[in-house]
Design a protein around this motif. Structure first.
Motif, PDB file in Angstrom:
ATOM      1  N   ILE A 100      -2.146   7.253   5.387  1.00  9.34           N
ATOM      2  CA  ILE A 100      -2.287   6.596   4.071  1.00  9.34           C
ATOM      3  C   ILE A 100      -1.737   5.177   4.144  1.00  9.34           C
ATOM      4  N   GLY A 145      -6.913   3.035   8.627  1.00 12.47           N
ATOM      5  CA  GLY A 145      -6.596   4.456   8.578  1.00 12.47           C
ATOM      6  C   GLY A 145      -6.789   5.149   9.914  1.00 12.47           C
ATOM      7  N   TYR A 167      -3.820   1.526   3.424  1.00 15.61           N
ATOM      8  CA  TYR A 167      -3.343   0.393   2.619  1.00 15.61           C
ATOM      9  C   TYR A 167      -3.291  -0.883   3.459  1.00 15.61           C
TER      10      TYR A 167
END
Length: 313
Positions: free
Chosen positions: A213, A93, A217
């Motif tokens: 975001i 992130g 992931y």
């Protein structure tokens, strides 16, 4: 009460994967665990590309950040799997956020080139600091670093169930995001950025949030890959690993929640089968992608949605 077909479809997929854990032969059991981890990576890519329209060639940087955050922590600092997963999530992130501050000042082809340059710089950094990262040779993560509490991630059954838990969480969060107001804004930004700006949305902040975001992931996937399969090497941070999630998303269907998993599953087994029958497996894979572009340019699920399944998120 209206039947929520989309939610039932996604829960059905999770139920099938859980049942597969009981019924699958050992070879496919390991393969599906690997595919679920890579599908998390592809889901992250899909948030940036499929939903927001950011065609990046730098996602290997985020995957590699998570991979090495977990791997270096376990190898040099005796970190556990839990700290490795958290570190990988945070690293992906943070790197995505930092890259976005620079790369999102460009658009289109320029954005692709900038992200590619950052990814290549990350790969070369791994090689340059080979005394810590072990370069192409890579890090073999000790068993102590693969312990998630009392769970041993080197055990096949445990690895599958942990991969399933991470995949299930990632899938349901992705489904919620796609159906949320934030997800609708991302799609609006992809479809018509100028009109979205006129409605009061800031393209830079929306895209930066989507890219961050996506990085979360990707970093989680990288950390999980390192810890579950016990290895972190420079090849896993190379540009090839920026291309793979793009192929998964294009095959399964960009802008669909299940598409990245379907694409990862089909691509993995296509390469696996082609490699077993010919040395020209890359030709077979390329031919399959050409056919896909000709007959289903929106991917498998994207085409199905266009032809009738409008409710697919």
């Amino acid at each position: 009460m209206k039947l929520d077909r989309a939610l039932l479809l996604h829960l059905g997929l999770l139920a099938a994967l859980l049942a597969f854990h009981v019924a699958a032969p050992a070879y496919h059991h390991t393969n599906i665990a690997r595919i679920m981890v890579l599908a998390i990576y592809a889901m992250g890519y899909n948030i940036a590309f499929g939903y927001t329209g950011l065609l990046s060639l730098g996602h290997a940087l985020f995957f590699g950040a998570g991979l090495y955050a977990a791997g270096l922590l376990a190898y040099h600092a005796d970190g556990t799997a839990a700290t490795g997963l958290i570190a990988g999530l945070a690293a992906g992130g943070l790197v995505a956020f930092a890259l976005g501050l620079f790369a999102l000042r460009t658009a289109g082809v320029a954005f692709m080139i900038v992200t590619l340059m950052f990814a290549q710089a990350g790969y070369l950094t791994v090689l340059y600091f080979g005394s810590y990262t072990r370069g192409d040779e890579g890090i073999v993560i000790p068993k102590a670093g693969r312990m998630l509490g009392s769970l041993d991630l080197s055990d096949d059954n445990t690895r599958y169930l942990v991969a399933f838990a991470l995949f299930a969480a990632a899938l349901l969060v992705n489904l919620w995001l796609a159906r949320s107001p934030r997800g609708r804004i991302m799609v609006a930004m992809r479809e018509n950025e100028e009109r979205s700006r006129m409605l009061g949305y800031n393209p830079f902040t929306v895209k930066l949030a989507a890219l961050t975001i996506s990085g979360l992931y990707s970093g989680l996937s990288g950390a999980a890959y390192a810890l579950m399969f016990g290895y972190a090497g420079a090849s896993l941070a190379s540009v090839q690993y920026s291309i793979l999630p793009l192929l998964y998303v294009l095959l399964g269907g960009a802008g669909t929640v299940i598409g990245p998993f379907l694409g990862a599953l089909l691509m993995f087994y296509l390469i696996d089968y082609a490699s077993s029958v010919t040395d020209a497996h890359q030709f077979v894979t390329g031919a399959a992608l050409v056919l896909l572009i000709l007959f289903a340019p929106k991917g498998i699920l994207g085409t199905l949605r266009e032809r009738g399944l409008r409710w697919l998120p």
